[in-house]
Design a protein around this motif. Structure first.
Motif, PDB file in Angstrom:
ATOM      1  N   UNK A 185      -7.923   3.980   1.745  1.00 45.55           N
ATOM      2  CA  UNK A 185      -7.427   5.350   1.609  1.00 45.55           C
ATOM      3  C   UNK A 185      -7.250   5.729   0.139  1.00 45.55           C
ATOM      4  N   UNK A 186      -7.781   6.889  -0.223  1.00 42.47           N
ATOM      5  CA  UNK A 186      -7.621   7.414  -1.573  1.00 42.47           C
ATOM      6  C   UNK A 186      -6.570   8.517  -1.617  1.00 42.47           C
ATOM      7  N   UNK A 187      -5.717   8.549  -0.598  1.00 42.56           N
ATOM      8  CA  UNK A 187      -4.645   9.537  -0.535  1.00 42.56           C
ATOM      9  C   UNK A 187      -3.332   8.912  -1.009  1.00 42.56           C
ATOM     10  N   UNK A 188      -2.269   9.712  -1.032  1.00 45.34           N
ATOM     11  CA  UNK A 188      -0.968   9.212  -1.476  1.00 45.34           C
ATOM     12  C   UNK A 188      -0.481   8.080  -0.588  1.00 45.34           C
ATOM     13  N   UNK A 189      -0.742   8.191   0.715  1.00 41.46           N
ATOM     14  CA  UNK A 189      -0.355   7.138   1.657  1.00 41.46           C
ATOM     15  C   UNK A 189      -1.606   6.623   2.352  1.00 41.46           C
ATOM     16  N   UNK A 190      -1.495   5.429   2.912  1.00 42.82           N
ATOM     17  CA  UNK A 190      -2.608   4.895   3.692  1.00 42.82           C
ATOM     18  C   UNK A 190      -2.921   3.454   3.351  1.00 42.82           C
ATOM     19  N   UNK A 191      -3.796   2.860   4.158  1.00 41.32           N
ATOM     20  CA  UNK A 191      -4.200   1.470   3.974  1.00 41.32           C
ATOM     21  C   UNK A 191      -5.273   1.410   2.890  1.00 41.32           C
ATOM     22  N   UNK A 192      -4.988   0.672   1.840  1.00 43.24           N
ATOM     23  CA  UNK A 192      -5.957   0.557   0.735  1.00 43.24           C
ATOM     24  C   UNK A 192      -7.062  -0.447   1.062  1.00 43.24           C
ATOM     25  N   UNK A 193      -6.888  -1.239   2.100  1.00 41.33           N
ATOM     26  CA  UNK A 193      -7.836  -2.258   2.575  1.00 41.33           C
ATOM     27  C   UNK A 193      -7.942  -3.434   1.608  1.00 41.33           C
ATOM     28  N   UNK A 194      -8.295  -3.180   0.348  1.00 40.84           N
ATOM     29  CA  UNK A 194      -8.412  -4.260  -0.625  1.00 40.84           C
ATOM     30  C   UNK A 194      -7.037  -4.820  -0.998  1.00 40.84           C
ATOM     31  N   UNK A 195      -6.996  -6.119  -1.276  1.00 42.32           N
ATOM     32  CA  UNK A 195      -5.761  -6.768  -1.724  1.00 42.32           C
ATOM     33  C   UNK A 195      -5.666  -6.825  -3.243  1.00 42.32           C
ATOM     34  N   UNK A 196      -6.721  -6.423  -3.923  1.00 46.78           N
ATOM     35  CA  UNK A 196      -6.696  -6.415  -5.385  1.00 46.78           C
ATOM     36  C   UNK A 196      -5.638  -5.433  -5.879  1.00 46.78           C
ATOM     37  N   UNK A 197      -4.794  -5.888  -6.778  1.00 45.98           N
ATOM     38  CA  UNK A 197      -3.732  -5.031  -7.290  1.00 45.98           C
ATOM     39  C   UNK A 197      -2.399  -5.217  -6.594  1.00 45.98           C
ATOM     40  N   UNK A 198      -2.364  -6.051  -5.547  1.00 42.44           N
ATOM     41  CA  UNK A 198      -1.088  -6.350  -4.896  1.00 42.44           C
ATOM     42  C   UNK A 198      -0.378  -7.463  -5.671  1.00 42.44           C
ATOM     43  N   UNK A 199       0.858  -7.735  -5.310  1.00 39.85           N
ATOM     44  CA  UNK A 199       1.700  -8.663  -6.076  1.00 39.85           C
ATOM     45  C   UNK A 199       1.351 -10.122  -5.765  1.00 39.85           C
ATOM     46  N   UNK A 200       0.705 -10.799  -6.706  1.00 44.45           N
ATOM     47  CA  UNK A 200       0.344 -12.199  -6.481  1.00 44.45           C
ATOM     48  C   UNK A 200       1.503 -13.144  -6.790  1.00 44.45           C
ATOM     49  N   UNK A 201       2.621 -12.598  -7.275  1.00 49.39           N
ATOM     50  CA  UNK A 201       3.796 -13.427  -7.566  1.00 49.39           C
ATOM     51  C   UNK A 201       4.823 -13.379  -6.441  1.00 49.39           C
ATOM     52  N   UNK A 202       4.481 -12.716  -5.335  1.00 47.66           N
ATOM     53  CA  UNK A 202       5.437 -12.614  -4.230  1.00 47.66           C
ATOM     54  C   UNK A 202       5.716 -13.975  -3.612  1.00 47.66           C
ATOM     55  N   UNK A 203       4.740 -14.898  -3.693  1.00 49.24           N
ATOM     56  CA  UNK A 203       4.957 -16.288  -3.293  1.00 49.24           C
ATOM     57  C   UNK A 203       5.366 -17.055  -4.535  1.00 49.24           C
ATOM     58  N   UNK A 204       6.516 -17.697  -4.480  1.00 52.62           N
ATOM     59  CA  UNK A 204       7.075 -18.348  -5.665  1.00 52.62           C
ATOM     60  C   UNK A 204       6.230 -19.550  -6.081  1.00 52.62           C
ATOM     61  N   UNK A 205       5.686 -19.474  -7.288  1.00 52.91           N
ATOM     62  CA  UNK A 205       5.002 -20.621  -7.889  1.00 52.91           C
ATOM     63  C   UNK A 205       4.961 -20.396  -9.394  1.00 52.91           C
ATOM     64  N   UNK A 206       5.043 -21.493 -10.185  1.00 56.85           N
ATOM     65  CA  UNK A 206       5.087 -21.337 -11.641  1.00 56.85           C
ATOM     66  C   UNK A 206       3.780 -20.781 -12.182  1.00 56.85           C
ATOM     67  N   UNK A 207       3.888 -19.966 -13.212  1.00 55.47           N
ATOM     68  CA  UNK A 207       2.709 -19.377 -13.832  1.00 55.47           C
ATOM     69  C   UNK A 207       2.706 -19.733 -15.306  1.00 55.47           C
ATOM     70  N   UNK A 208       1.657 -20.399 -15.747  1.00 55.59           N
ATOM     71  CA  UNK A 208       1.538 -20.761 -17.155  1.00 55.59           C
ATOM     72  C   UNK A 208       0.283 -20.121 -17.728  1.00 55.59           C
ATOM     73  N   UNK A 209       0.317 -19.856 -19.026  1.00 52.76           N
ATOM     74  CA  UNK A 209      -0.874 -19.373 -19.717  1.00 52.76           C
ATOM     75  C   UNK A 209      -1.238 -20.385 -20.787  1.00 52.76           C
TER      76      UNK A 209
END
Length: 380
Positions: free
Chosen positions: A235-259
């Motif tokens: 969906x390209x509207x204000x609301x709706x299913x975006x279908x793709x998971x790209x851009x969602x929060x990948x830190x919602x599952x707790x795991x250490x992140x190093x760079x």
């Protein structure tokens, strides 16, 4: 280069920044009221109406240093403080995450869906604050009005502009390395499987037609991957299913992140001579940046608010070591540009400084800081 790229770059990087800060605030057990204030203050500043008006004007992308300055101010828009090494790591995580998302977009237009995923998550962060929600809703409308009429070619130009911006960034991120989507040299691994872009067919068939348009032959070939039928369009509207998971929060599952700085960057740091000659375009760029920053109203915490520091590393020792070992070409130092002889620049700066006026006593030396652009912003 597309002149419509900056708003998408800012919103997506800002979304990634908020994901990371939310995770660190929870990991460091910051009291809920203070954590909420930090998120609300940053999001309020990020979606400030005057700031977005400047942001959405057609313009070229800023350099990495200039954009980093904007996010440094944004990250410190509340009572939270970050040390230099933590700010470097925050910016590295933001940029590498969005770079990965741009690379994996099935179609150039899907960059808009990635942006909406970030916007949806930001909206969820402030779901209990109606005043901020209205600011975000206005931004949805601005994005829809500006980008949905664009052609596929114009979206391809936006994607190309973003990839040019990211092309020299090869910071290794532990999440990507563990998921085997990034190589040890910091470069991403692009998949040869999964659904094909919406509106396309699975590769593997060549059809030949006669001059009259009649199909006369078919030849199959091995496509070298494991592709599946395209998913429905997001969906390209204000609301709706975006279908793709790209851009969602990948830190919602707790795991250490190093760079980690990639090996190629370390080697190049030893052999590449740093160019210290002044950039003739730097003054013009910083003038534009100052104009953009003129709409960025940074919240000033009162004396009653006790600030706190957030560390993006496991320990203070790791943070100090990261600052010492960071290659020079990845540092974002301050460039001092003297603008005292430019009357037009001084007039613009005076206007901007007026917008940043803070009630209360001002230090006597504050007025002298208008002599150069970045020093002026440091005094805000």
């Amino acid at each position: 280069m597309s002149s419509r790229t900056l708003p998408l770059l800012f919103i997506n990087l800002g979304g990634e920044m908020l994901y990371i800060l939310d995770q660190r605030l929870r990991a460091q057990n910051i009291p809920a009221d203070k954590a909420k204030k930090v998120m609300n203050d940053i999001i309020t500043t990020m979606f400030n109406k005057k700031f977005l008006e400047e942001l959405f004007k057609p313009q070229e992308l800023y350099s990495k240093k200039a954009l980093r300055t904007v996010f440094d101010r944004l990250a410190h828009a509340s009572i939270m403080r970050l040390n230099q090494a933590s700010m470097d790591k925050l910016y590295d995580l933001m940029t590498m995450a969005f770079k990965y998302q741009v690379l994996l977009c099935p179609r150039p237009k899907d960059i808009l869906l990635v942006s909406f995923n970030h916007m949806d998550a930001i909206k969820d962060f402030v779901k209990d604050t109606p005043s901020i929600l209205s600011q975000i809703d206005e931004t949805y409308q601005q994005i829809i009005e500006m980008y949905t009429p664009l052609s596929s070619g114009e979206f391809q130009l936006i994607r190309q502009t973003l990839l040019i911006f990211f092309q020299d960034m090869h910071i290794r991120v532990s999440i990507f390395l563990k998921d085997k989507v990034q190589n040890s040299n910091g470069r991403f691994v692009l998949p040869t499987s999964g659904p094909v872009p919406h509106g396309t067919q699975i590769p593997g068939l060549i059809r030949m037609f006669s001059c009259s348009g009649e199909e006369v032959a078919r030849v199959q070939f091995n496509n070298g991957g494991n592709y599946s039928t395209a998913l429905r369009e997001g969906s390209f509207e204000t609301f709706g299913d975006r279908v793709t998971k790209l851009g969602t929060n990948m830190y919602s599952v707790s795991r250490p992140v190093e760079t980690h700085i990639s090996g190629t960057s370390k080697n190049s740091a030893q052999h590449t001579k740093v160019n210290t000659a002044p950039n003739p375009l730097a003054k013009e760029e910083l003038n534009l940046l100052a104009k953009l920053m003129g709409g960025l109203e940074v919240q000033k915490s009162g004396n009653t608010e006790s600030g706190f520091r957030v560390n993006l590393f496991a320990t203070d020792e790791e943070e100090e070591e990261a600052l010492i070992t960071r290659p020079d070409e990845l540092s974002y130092g301050v460039i001092n540009i003297q603008a005292t002889k430019d009357q037009q620049a001084n007039a613009e700066l005076a206007k901007i400084m007026g917008e940043f006026t803070v009630s209360g006593d001002q230090s006597p030396s504050a007025s002298s800081k208008g002599d150069d652009l970045l020093a002026m912003m440091d005094g805000l």
